[in-house]
Design a protein around this motif. Structure first.
Motif, PDB file in Angstrom:
ATOM      1  N   GLY A  13      86.785 -41.953  14.004  1.00 56.17           N
ATOM      2  CA  GLY A  13      88.100 -41.357  13.909  1.00 56.17           C
ATOM      3  C   GLY A  13      88.010 -39.945  13.393  1.00 56.17           C
ATOM      4  O   GLY A  13      86.919 -39.420  13.168  1.00 56.17           O
ATOM      5  N   CYS A  15      90.748 -36.644  11.419  1.00 51.82           N
ATOM      6  CA  CYS A  15      92.057 -36.230  10.925  1.00 51.82           C
ATOM      7  C   CYS A  15      92.448 -34.932  11.603  1.00 51.82           C
ATOM      8  O   CYS A  15      91.705 -33.950  11.571  1.00 51.82           O
ATOM      9  N   VAL A  17      93.953 -31.518  12.172  1.00 50.86           N
ATOM     10  CA  VAL A  17      94.255 -30.466  11.203  1.00 50.86           C
ATOM     11  C   VAL A  17      95.655 -29.876  11.401  1.00 50.86           C
ATOM     12  O   VAL A  17      96.194 -29.247  10.501  1.00 50.86           O
TER      13      VAL A  17
ATOM     14  N   TRP B  36      83.015 -29.176   7.959  1.00 45.72           N
ATOM     15  CA  TRP B  36      84.391 -28.875   7.564  1.00 45.72           C
ATOM     16  C   TRP B  36      85.122 -30.195   7.294  1.00 45.72           C
ATOM     17  O   TRP B  36      85.011 -31.152   8.093  1.00 45.72           O
ATOM     18  N   LEU B  73      94.023 -30.310   4.883  1.00 43.23           N
ATOM     19  CA  LEU B  73      94.876 -30.952   5.877  1.00 43.23           C
ATOM     20  C   LEU B  73      96.348 -30.663   5.605  1.00 43.23           C
ATOM     21  O   LEU B  73      97.153 -30.615   6.532  1.00 43.23           O
ATOM     22  N   GLY B 204      87.947 -22.998  16.742  1.00 42.91           N
ATOM     23  CA  GLY B 204      88.836 -23.874  17.496  1.00 42.91           C
ATOM     24  C   GLY B 204      88.848 -25.293  16.980  1.00 42.91           C
ATOM     25  O   GLY B 204      89.127 -26.238  17.738  1.00 42.91           O
ATOM     26  N   ILE B 205      88.539 -25.466  15.704  1.00 41.93           N
ATOM     27  CA  ILE B 205      88.508 -26.810  15.127  1.00 41.93           C
ATOM     28  C   ILE B 205      89.923 -27.382  15.084  1.00 41.93           C
ATOM     29  O   ILE B 205      90.840 -26.760  14.574  1.00 41.93           O
ATOM     30  N   THR B 206      90.069 -28.570  15.646  1.00 40.60           N
ATOM     31  CA  THR B 206      91.373 -29.228  15.630  1.00 40.60           C
ATOM     32  C   THR B 206      91.352 -30.525  14.831  1.00 40.60           C
ATOM     33  O   THR B 206      92.398 -31.119  14.601  1.00 40.60           O
ATOM     34  N   GLY B 207      90.164 -30.974  14.452  1.00 42.83           N
ATOM     35  CA  GLY B 207      90.064 -32.208  13.680  1.00 42.83           C
ATOM     36  C   GLY B 207      88.891 -32.152  12.727  1.00 42.83           C
ATOM     37  O   GLY B 207      87.908 -31.443  12.972  1.00 42.83           O
ATOM     38  N   VAL B 208      89.016 -32.882  11.620  1.00 45.58           N
ATOM     39  CA  VAL B 208      87.910 -32.991  10.665  1.00 45.58           C
ATOM     40  C   VAL B 208      87.576 -34.471  10.460  1.00 45.58           C
ATOM     41  O   VAL B 208      88.451 -35.321  10.622  1.00 45.58           O
ATOM     42  N   PRO B 209      86.309 -34.781  10.138  1.00 45.00           N
ATOM     43  CA  PRO B 209      85.231 -33.845   9.877  1.00 45.00           C
ATOM     44  C   PRO B 209      84.786 -33.130  11.151  1.00 45.00           C
ATOM     45  O   PRO B 209      84.885 -33.679  12.244  1.00 45.00           O
ATOM     46  N   PHE B 210      84.292 -31.922  10.964  1.00 49.64           N
ATOM     47  CA  PHE B 210      83.731 -31.143  12.063  1.00 49.64           C
ATOM     48  C   PHE B 210      82.381 -30.641  11.591  1.00 49.64           C
ATOM     49  O   PHE B 210      82.289 -29.931  10.595  1.00 49.64           O
ATOM     50  N   SER B 220      82.710 -33.243  16.582  1.00 53.67           N
ATOM     51  CA  SER B 220      84.020 -33.405  15.965  1.00 53.67           C
ATOM     52  C   SER B 220      84.268 -34.878  15.689  1.00 53.67           C
ATOM     53  O   SER B 220      84.068 -35.717  16.562  1.00 53.67           O
ATOM     54  N   GLY B 221      84.669 -35.179  14.477  1.00 55.70           N
ATOM     55  CA  GLY B 221      84.986 -36.550  14.104  1.00 55.70           C
ATOM     56  C   GLY B 221      83.830 -37.252  13.419  1.00 55.70           C
ATOM     57  O   GLY B 221      82.722 -36.723  13.310  1.00 55.70           O
TER      58      GLY B 221
END
Lengths: 63, 239
Positions: A13, A15, A17, B36, B73, B204-210, B220-221
Motif C-alpha cells: 500500500g 499513502c 500525498v 520519502w 501528509l 513527481g512523487i504522489t505517494g509515500v513511501p517513495f 513507490s509504495g
C-alpha cells in the motif's frame, strides 16, 4: 535527480500525498519483470507513471 | 514509553564532525537509498521493515546508507495529538466502529509481518519530528531514529510527537539531549524539511513511501522484500 521508476511485483500500500489517504493494494501478480532478462521493468521517467504501484486500491483504511 | 533500542552511540555533534560523518556515509562505494515518508504513514513503517530486511539480506549491506526524506501528509495537522481512529472517522464522515474496520486491513498486514501495530495510536503535526530526524541525519542516525519512532508510535506505546518523548528517543541513540532541545526550540532544519518536500514535488512523487536507490531508480509504495532487494542489486550494478 532524474530517476527511472521500477514497477514492483507486489505493493502492500501507500499513502497519497495529495489527500493523505492511505490505501491498501490488492496485488496483481503479472506485471513486473521482463521474462527475457528477469530484470525489473523500468519506466523512462517518474512523471510517466504517477501511481507507480501495481494492483488495485481497495479501500482507504487510514489517514 | 519508548521501545528499547540497541547499540546506542556516543557522538559529538560538532558541525565539522557531522559534515565528516555525512561525507563518509555517502562515499563513492556506498549505495545511498533515499526514502520519502511521514510518521503518520503506516505503509512507511511496513515499507521500512521490508527494506531493512532486503538490505540485511544483501551482500552489499555494509555499503548501503538509508537516508530519511521528509514528506508531511498533512502539514496543517494541529500540534496537539488526537486519537487516530477519531481523526479517520472525522475525515471520512464515519463512525468510530467504521473507522476501526477501515484500519483492520493495515493492522492485519502489519501483524502478519511481525510488526507491533495498533489502530489505537495518536496523530499530530509531524514537522518537528522531521526536523529532529534531519538533526539525526547529520550523524547518520536518521534511519535508526525513524525506526525507533515508528515502533513506538505504531505499537501505541508513546506519543512521539511530544517533544519530551522525541527528545528521549533521540538521546537513547546518543544524540545529545541539549542539541535536540535546541533544535526543537528553534526553526533549525525547517529549510531541510521544505527542501525534501520540494525535491519530492520535482520528482513527481504522489505517494509515500517513495524509495530512490542511488539516485537512479525508484519504487513507490511499500513494495515486497524481493522487489527492494532487486532494486538494490540493480542500483549497485548500475554504479
Amino acid at each position: 535527480m532524474n530517476v527511472a521508476k521500477i514497477v514492483p511485483t507486489e505493493v502492500a500500500g501507500f499513502c497519497d500525498v495529495a489527500t493523505g489517504e492511505c490505501v491498501v493494494i490488492e496485488t496483481d501478480s503479472d506485471t513486473p519483470h521482463d521474462p527475457a532478462t528477469g530484470e525489473i521493468a523500468q519506466l523512462p521517467d517518474v512523471a510517466d507513471d504517477e501511481s507507480g504501484v501495481s494492483g488495485k486500491p481497495s479501500k482507504p483504511p487510514a489517514a | 514509553m519508548l521501545v528499547s533500542v540497541h547499540q546506542p552511540k556516543d557522538i559529538n555533534m560538532t558541525n565539522s564532525q557531522s559534515a565528516e560523518a555525512t561525507r563518509k556515509s555517502t562515499s563513492a562505494r556506498q549505495l545511498l537509498i533515499d526514502v520519502w515518508g511521514d510518521l503518520a504513514c503506516p505503509f512507511c513503517y511496513i515499507g521500512k521493515n521490508r527494506l531493512d530486511q532486503a538490505i540485511a539480506s544483501s551482500r552489499h549491506a555494509d555499503a548501503i546508507t538509508v537516508r530519511h526524506r521528509a514528506y508531511e501528509l498533512d502539514p496543517d495537522m494541529p500540534q496537539e495529538p488526537r486519537p487516530n481512529l477519531g481523526t479517520i472517522a472525522a475525515k471520512y464522515g464515519k463512525s468510530l466502529a467504521e473507522a476501526e474496520r477501515m484500519e483492520d486491513q493495515v493492522v492485519a498486514l502489519a501483524h502478519r509481518e511481525g510488526l507491533p501495530f495498533t489502530a489505537d495510536r495518536v496523530v499530530a503535526n509531524s514537522f518537528d519530528v522531521h526536523r529532529v530526524l534531519h538533526l539525526a541525519g547529520t550523524v547518520g542516525l536518521d534511519d535508526q531514529l525513524l525506526g525507533l519512532l515508528q515502533r513506538t508510535l505504531f505499537s501505541g506505546q508513546g506519543n512521539i510527537y511530544d517533544h519530551k518523548v522525541l527528545t528521549e528517543a533521540a538521546s537513547q541513540l546518543g544524540i545529545p539531549r541539549s542539541r535536540v532541545e535546541e533544535v526543537l526550540a528553534s526553526d533549525e532544519y525547517a529549510d531541510a524539511v521544505h527542501a525534501d518536500e520540494s525535491a519530492a514535488r520535482r520528482l513527481g512523487i504522489t505517494g509515500v513511501p517513495f524509495t530512490v536507490f542511488g539516485g537512479q531508480i525508484a519504487i513507490s509504495g511499500a513494495a515486497s522484500i524481493e522487489d527492494f532487494a532487486r532494486a538494490i542489486d540493480q542500483a549497485r550494478s548500475d554504479k
